[in-house]
Design a protein around this motif. Sequence first.
Motif, short mmCIF file in Angstrom:
data_model
loop_
_atom_site.label_atom_id
_atom_site.label_comp_id
_atom_site.label_asym_id
_atom_site.label_seq_id
_atom_site.Cartn_x
_atom_site.Cartn_y
_atom_site.Cartn_z
N VAL A 148 37.64 -37.98 55.54
CA VAL A 148 38.80 -37.08 55.59
C VAL A 148 39.05 -36.68 57.04
CG1 VAL A 148 39.83 -35.00 54.64
CG2 VAL A 148 38.14 -36.27 53.29
N ASP A 149 40.07 -37.28 57.63
CA ASP A 149 40.39 -37.10 59.04
C ASP A 149 41.77 -36.47 59.17
OD1 ASP A 149 41.01 -37.31 61.73
OD2 ASP A 149 40.21 -39.33 61.96
N PRO A 150 41.85 -35.18 59.52
CA PRO A 150 43.16 -34.52 59.62
C PRO A 150 44.13 -35.20 60.59
CG PRO A 150 41.37 -32.92 59.76
CD PRO A 150 40.74 -34.28 59.85
N LYS A 151 43.59 -35.88 61.58
CA LYS A 151 44.45 -36.52 62.58
C LYS A 151 45.38 -37.54 61.95
CE LYS A 151 44.23 -38.46 67.25
NZ LYS A 151 43.32 -38.88 68.36
N LEU A 152 44.97 -38.11 60.83
CA LEU A 152 45.80 -39.12 60.16
C LEU A 152 47.04 -38.50 59.52
CD1 LEU A 152 43.02 -41.27 58.43
CD2 LEU A 152 44.25 -41.75 60.56
N THR A 153 47.11 -37.16 59.45
CA THR A 153 48.30 -36.50 58.89
C THR A 153 49.22 -35.95 59.97
OG1 THR A 153 47.33 -34.26 58.77
CG2 THR A 153 46.86 -35.76 56.94
#
Length: 383
Positions: free
Chosen positions: A175-180
Amino acid sequence: MEWTYHNPVKVTFGVEAYRSISCYVGDRKALVISTTGFVNRGGLDSLKEILGDKIAGVVSNVRPNPDVEDMAQLCADSHQYNFDVIVAIGGGSVIDAAKILGAGMGSWGETPATIRDFLSNGAKVNSGGIKPVIAIPTTAGTGSEVTPFATIWDNSLHKKFSIDNPGLYPEVAIVDPKLTYSLPELHTITTGLDAVSQAFESIWNRKASPATIAIATQSLSYSLKALPLLVWDIRDEKARNELMAASLLAGLAISQTRTGIAHSISYPLTAHYGLPHGLACSFTLPAILEFNLQHDDGRFAQLASSLGKSGTEELVVCLKRLLGECKIYMRIREYIPSSIAVISLLKEMFVPERANNNMIPIDYKIVQFFLEKSLESGIDALH
């Protein structure tokens, strides 16, 4: 008091966590499942840099709310590759499709009819076991990366297959917030509202436990603050990080409790009108909360205190304010012709498996009350 909690998914969370994927794939060959949008944005190039020849193949044709026709094509496209693990990178639709594919490899043919039969039978895992899934969400909302659930639609019949099977738990969730960070406003709002809905439905759930309430409460402490900030500034990275955490935690909560009546109400609205799931499952939340507050056993008082509210009535005010800031009725109007159209689907909205999860028993009349109460403030916008 007796309760249990079990979730077998290994979770790694953080900015740039995506780059750790190689160690989870290990020596296995991976089939990458995603969308054309992910490929067009250059995401596949980055993934190839990390995984190199560990990638056995790529299938990037998953569409939002995949149906049995889409799954037939996905199955046909996947069979040309020899792989050991599925890497699903995308929103809930991608991850759900990957989980069903992993469970069904070898169990079905490549036609909508055989897939429909497989789903109607609860997507029972084939005798050869499943292909494990490494789930990498690119939206903050569904929590599918940590649940044993998957949703596949049958658009020809306006029907939804909601599969609940322990064999659908992913092996790993990265789960990588940067991808959002580049997610458009509408997708940010709709998926964020889904996370809010999941957390609340986990709290007013008859299967709630101290663990799930604590997890859902932490989820709401993030989402109720982060989502309004993103409405005002879509580039707020700190708010993005917190909304992603909220989504993950909501997923962990509903993996134990399942969702409730708000989700049950949402399904026909998406099936008949294509209303985005987050809008469909959130517009009734204040009415459902007000109803359940009348039977508070202490959980809502605890929630209000944890969120810094002076009383439980502030929870309703907070929810209504959030929906207003997200302009939910203006957005619903783009899909639904009238409030009468919503009420006309009442019989389809009562799904016992979801409705019976409410902390207090409900019936058709109560569901109708939820709808009428929810449409009061926005009924003019629906004409």
